[in-house]
Design a protein around this motif. Structure first.
Motif, short mmCIF file in Angstrom:
data_model
loop_
_atom_site.label_atom_id
_atom_site.label_comp_id
_atom_site.label_asym_id
_atom_site.label_seq_id
_atom_site.Cartn_x
_atom_site.Cartn_y
_atom_site.Cartn_z
N ILE A 40 0.85 -1.29 0.05
CA ILE A 40 0.07 0.10 0.13
C ILE A 40 0.91 1.36 -0.20
O ILE A 40 0.60 2.14 -0.74
CB ILE A 40 -0.95 0.07 1.32
N CYS A 41 1.90 1.20 0.86
CA CYS A 41 3.06 2.34 0.81
C CYS A 41 3.58 2.55 -0.55
O CYS A 41 3.66 3.90 -1.04
CB CYS A 41 3.88 2.16 2.04
N LEU A 42 4.08 1.31 -0.99
CA LEU A 42 4.48 1.70 -2.45
C LEU A 42 3.74 2.13 -3.53
O LEU A 42 4.24 3.20 -4.29
CB LEU A 42 5.35 0.53 -2.72
N TYR A 43 2.67 1.69 -3.42
CA TYR A 43 1.47 2.17 -4.48
C TYR A 43 1.26 3.56 -4.33
O TYR A 43 1.21 4.24 -5.40
CB TYR A 43 0.27 1.20 -4.13
N GLU A 44 1.04 4.19 -3.14
CA GLU A 44 0.67 5.52 -2.75
C GLU A 44 1.82 6.42 -3.24
O GLU A 44 1.63 7.64 -3.84
CB GLU A 44 0.27 5.54 -1.56
N ALA A 45 3.28 5.87 -2.79
CA ALA A 45 4.06 6.82 -3.28
C ALA A 45 4.24 6.87 -4.66
O ALA A 45 4.58 8.06 -5.22
CB ALA A 45 5.59 6.04 -2.72
N LEU A 46 4.05 5.75 -5.69
CA LEU A 46 4.08 5.75 -6.88
C LEU A 46 3.08 6.62 -7.51
O LEU A 46 3.14 7.52 -8.64
CB LEU A 46 4.00 4.44 -7.64
N ARG A 47 1.60 6.52 -6.94
CA ARG A 47 0.52 7.29 -7.46
C ARG A 47 0.89 8.79 -7.37
O ARG A 47 0.68 9.85 -8.11
CB ARG A 47 -0.73 6.92 -6.59
N GLN A 48 1.53 9.17 -5.98
CA GLN A 48 1.89 10.57 -5.98
C GLN A 48 2.97 11.15 -6.83
O GLN A 48 2.71 12.31 -7.27
CB GLN A 48 2.39 10.97 -4.46
N ARG A 49 3.98 10.34 -7.19
CA ARG A 49 4.76 10.72 -8.19
C ARG A 49 4.39 10.83 -9.58
O ARG A 49 4.67 11.86 -10.31
CB ARG A 49 6.19 9.85 -7.92
N GLU A 50 3.52 10.08 -9.84
CA GLU A 50 2.83 10.18 -11.26
C GLU A 50 1.96 11.45 -11.40
O GLU A 50 1.91 11.97 -12.43
CB GLU A 50 2.14 8.95 -11.46
N GLN A 51 1.21 11.86 -10.37
CA GLN A 51 0.43 13.05 -10.27
C GLN A 51 1.41 14.11 -10.51
O GLN A 51 1.03 15.10 -11.08
CB GLN A 51 -0.19 13.17 -8.95
N ARG A 52 2.73 14.39 -9.93
CA ARG A 52 3.66 15.38 -10.09
C ARG A 52 4.03 15.64 -11.51
O ARG A 52 4.45 16.66 -11.88
CB ARG A 52 4.59 15.36 -8.95
N ALA A 53 4.18 14.56 -12.21
CA ALA A 53 4.81 14.71 -13.54
C ALA A 53 4.25 15.20 -14.47
O ALA A 53 3.07 15.20 -14.64
CB ALA A 53 5.26 13.19 -14.07
#
Length: 53
Positions: A40-53
């Motif tokens: 869950i933590c890794l998924y959320e970190a990836l999701r947030q990074r993709e939103q910033r790009a």
């Protein structure tokens, strides 16, 4: 570093971490095993990074 529910990790270990996070729990789920919680933590970190790009 991942800690157990309840007591979590030792205080000295927590002090060496850059950041401490908790997963909010809703509904009937009382706890998650460490592999589910880390996923869950890794998924959320990836999701947030993709939103910033």
């Amino acid at each position: 570093m991942l800690g157990a529910e309840g007591s979590g990790m030792r205080q000295l270990t927590g002090k060496t971490c850059d950041e401490l996070v908790r997963l909010p729990m809703k509904g009937a789920v009382e706890s998650l095993n460490v592999s589910v919680a880390s996923g869950i933590c890794l998924y959320e970190a990836l999701r947030q990074r993709e939103q910033r790009a």
